[in-house]
Design an enzyme around this catalytic site. Sequence first.
Site, PDB file in Angstrom:
ATOM      1  N   GLY A  10       0.850  -1.199   0.000  1.00 48.85           N
ATOM      2  CA  GLY A  10       0.000   0.000   0.000  1.00 48.85           C
ATOM      3  C   GLY A  10       0.878   1.238   0.000  1.00 48.85           C
ATOM      4  CB  THR A 125       3.319   0.279   6.797  1.00 47.41           C
ATOM      5  OG1 THR A 125       1.942   0.128   7.145  1.00 47.41           O
ATOM      6  CG2 THR A 125       4.155  -0.022   8.019  1.00 47.41           C
ATOM      7  CG  ASP A 127      -1.071  -0.649   8.478  1.00 46.26           C
ATOM      8  OD1 ASP A 127      -1.873   0.267   8.248  1.00 46.26           O
ATOM      9  OD2 ASP A 127      -1.042  -1.701   7.817  1.00 46.26           O
ATOM     10  NE  ARG A 162     -27.671  11.865  13.341  1.00 49.18           N
ATOM     11  CZ  ARG A 162     -27.752  12.399  12.136  1.00 49.18           C
ATOM     12  NH1 ARG A 162     -26.687  12.917  11.556  1.00 49.18           N
ATOM     13  NH2 ARG A 162     -28.894  12.407  11.491  1.00 49.18           N
ATOM     14  CG  MET A 169      -7.114   2.009   6.552  1.00 46.46           C
ATOM     15  SD  MET A 169      -6.113   2.326   5.084  1.00 46.46           S
ATOM     16  CE  MET A 169      -7.234   1.813   3.799  1.00 46.46           C
ATOM     17  N   GLY A 170      -5.093   0.289   9.725  1.00 50.10           N
ATOM     18  CA  GLY A 170      -4.045  -0.178  10.627  1.00 50.10           C
ATOM     19  C   GLY A 170      -3.873  -1.680  10.640  1.00 50.10           C
ATOM     20  CD  GLU A 222      -7.852  -1.656   8.137  1.00 46.55           C
ATOM     21  OE1 GLU A 222      -8.577  -1.274   7.210  1.00 46.55           O
ATOM     22  OE2 GLU A 222      -6.635  -1.924   7.983  1.00 46.55           O
ATOM     23  NE  ARG A 266     -27.280   9.036  10.257  1.00 50.96           N
ATOM     24  CZ  ARG A 266     -28.422   8.862  10.903  1.00 50.96           C
ATOM     25  NH1 ARG A 266     -28.524   7.955  11.848  1.00 50.96           N
ATOM     26  NH2 ARG A 266     -29.466   9.621  10.609  1.00 50.96           N
TER      27      ARG A 266
HETATM   28  O1  F6P Z   1      -1.094  -1.694   5.106  1.00 50.18           O
HETATM   29  C1  F6P Z   1      -1.623  -0.461   4.792  1.00 50.18           C
HETATM   30  C2  F6P Z   1      -3.115  -0.530   4.596  1.00 50.18           C
HETATM   31  O2  F6P Z   1      -3.574   0.760   4.302  1.00 50.18           O
HETATM   32  C3  F6P Z   1      -3.891  -1.160   5.755  1.00 50.18           C
HETATM   33  O3  F6P Z   1      -4.095  -0.255   6.798  1.00 50.18           O
HETATM   34  C4  F6P Z   1      -5.153  -1.582   5.044  1.00 50.18           C
HETATM   35  O4  F6P Z   1      -5.779  -2.660   5.700  1.00 50.18           O
HETATM   36  C5  F6P Z   1      -4.649  -2.017   3.699  1.00 50.18           C
HETATM   37  O5  F6P Z   1      -3.417  -1.354   3.488  1.00 50.18           O
HETATM   38  C6  F6P Z   1      -5.575  -1.694   2.553  1.00 50.18           C
HETATM   39  O6  F6P Z   1      -5.051  -2.241   1.404  1.00 50.18           O
HETATM   40  P1  F6P Z   1      -5.543  -1.917  -0.067  1.00 50.18           P
HETATM   41  O7  F6P Z   1      -4.960  -0.580  -0.444  1.00 50.18           O
HETATM   42  O8  F6P Z   1      -4.970  -3.028  -0.877  1.00 50.18           O
HETATM   43  O9  F6P Z   1      -7.037  -1.878  -0.049  1.00 50.18           O
END
Ligand code: F6P
Length: 344
Positions: A10, A125, A127, A162, A169-170, A222, A266
């Site tokens: 990514g 990354t 992450d 609300r 992500m992560g 996530e 939401r």
């Molecule tokens: O590893 C980086 C990341 O953004 C993660 O946080 C996420 O789960 C994944 O890549 C998403 O991957 P893609 O871009 O293939 O959807």
Amino acid sequence: MRIALLTGGGDCPGLNAVIYAAVKKGINAYGDEFIGFLNGWRGVLDNNWIPLTLESTDGIQLRGGTILHSSRTNVKKVPGGLEKVLDVLKANKIEALIALGGDDTQSVTQYLVENGVKGVGVPKTIDNDLSGTDQTFGFDTAVMIATEAIDRIHTTADSHNRVIVVEVMGRDAGWIAMASGIAGGAHVILVPEKEIDIDHVCALLKYNYDHGKHYGVVVVAEGCHLPETGQVTGSKEVDAFGHARLSGIGEALAGLIEKKAGFETRSVNLGHTQRGGVPTAFDRLLGQRYGLHAIEMVHEQKWGRIAVLRGTDITDIPIKESISTNRRLDQRFFDLISSLEAKV
Ligand code: F6P
């Protein structure tokens, strides 16, 4: 030396900063020549590359994404992949390879090094889950983007009384959720390292409503596990390295909160927004420091090693060590999160 660079996995803000600094130092200090394979390991298999010069990399350290593009390509799973890579590197007279990537990309670097390729790694990354380094570039930018989004969520959640769940992500690590949740003043922060306790989540939100605040902000990573059902995936597909496509826990959790606590709820999934746009000043600096170090590693022939940040210093460790496990939150961070929660 004739050096090849590539970016795999990514993308993340700061990749161009690494490329910029590596090319600049390599040419100015050592008279190196550079090419950049396109689309990560896919570009090596396809012999698809562009020359990298001072002119073609001028100013790229300010830009997000990667000028070399990226892909999730697992050379180990491509029939004849190793032979093809060795042939392409030989045909292009490549004397050293610098791979920018996370654990998946570096597992390929390690595999190639074990098969005679002169390669080094740079950890990338959002992450922040690569072992052995205190921080990967891209993480700071992702946290800043998520924090800004959470700031905005407060005002709309407040206006409508609300609960809003923000999914960040992560993958299996809660670094982005922990950092952006704390920075953004979320009332509930949920990380994959701990299973979600819905009763506790509802109690924290109820505290707000009982104390004059008629809204709540929840940040959920996530990769979190819901009780009974576990992780939530956006599709059944897995990538070339066997990773599930994690997505959708925010929406699922919002439904559970509404059902259990009765608050109108939401959700918003920040998704790839967290990887987009320009890098923060911190990531531009960190990326360039990694890039400079990578060139030193090449000229010191430190094959099979990866640049890492230790405290405020850039050094290097064996790639093997950095990919042996993922760096995840531990008790210190659980305590940090719970110390800042309401007392329920
Ligand atoms: O590893 C980086 C990341 O953004 C993660 O946080 C996420 O789960 C994944 O890549 C998403 O991957 P893609 O871009 O293939 O959807």
